[in-house]
Scaffold this active site. Structure first.
Site: not given
Length: 161
Positions: A75-77, A115-116, A130
């Site tokens: 749902m992130c733009h 969110m970014e 990793d």
């Protein structure tokens, strides 16, 4: 269910319409960390990890993750980011070596960049894991959280310590 912005009248998921929201400068700072052994700390510090310069690669991974957040968070733009800065600091106590990760993201738009920033902080920590897992798989990725955000109608947020 209409009080939830990401659900339509039928209770199904939707992407929020932000076209009427005011365009403002928006920033977010997110943090994460990864606990490593002394051996990994030494190898990162002396650039002796076989996959390359851990911090440089993790920094680039964080920047790339911020730019691609809308590809993995449904749902992130998609946003035109103005800047992404990934920084590191080591915190040592006894035999514990914690790499602190801080990500600052900035845009000028009609939705925030929390969110970014969070995605970038997570991807940065995952990249360190990793790149170092051949040395020791026991690393622990710490809490990932929003430290602060500015801009938007809901105002600024600063996390309490």
């Amino acid at each position: 269910m209409s009080s939830f912005t990401h659900f339509n009248d039928q209770g199904r998921a939707k992407m929020v319409d932000i076209s009427d929201k005011k365009i403002t400068v928006r920033t977010a700072i997110a943090c994460s960390s990864i606990l490593v052994t002394k051996e990994i700390f030494d190898k990162i510090s002396h650039n002796e990890i076989g996959k390359g310069d851990v911090l440089a690669v993790a920094q680039i991974a964080g920047i790339m993750a911020a730019k691609r957040t809308s590809d993995i968070i449904p749902m992130c733009h998609p946003l035109l980011l103005k800047g992404v800065d990934v920084s590191f600091d080591w915190k040592q106590s006894e035999e514990q070596y914690r790499l602190l990760i801080e990500v600052k993201v900035k845009t000028e738009g009609s939705t925030g960049v929390e969110m970014e920033a969070l995605t970038a902080a997570s991807a940065t920590a995952l990249t360190v894991y990793d790149m170092c897992k051949a040395v020791d798989k026991g690393m622990i990725i710490g809490e990932t959280y929003l430290l602060e955000k500015t801009g938007g109608k809901n105002g600024d947020y600063i996390r309490n310590s």
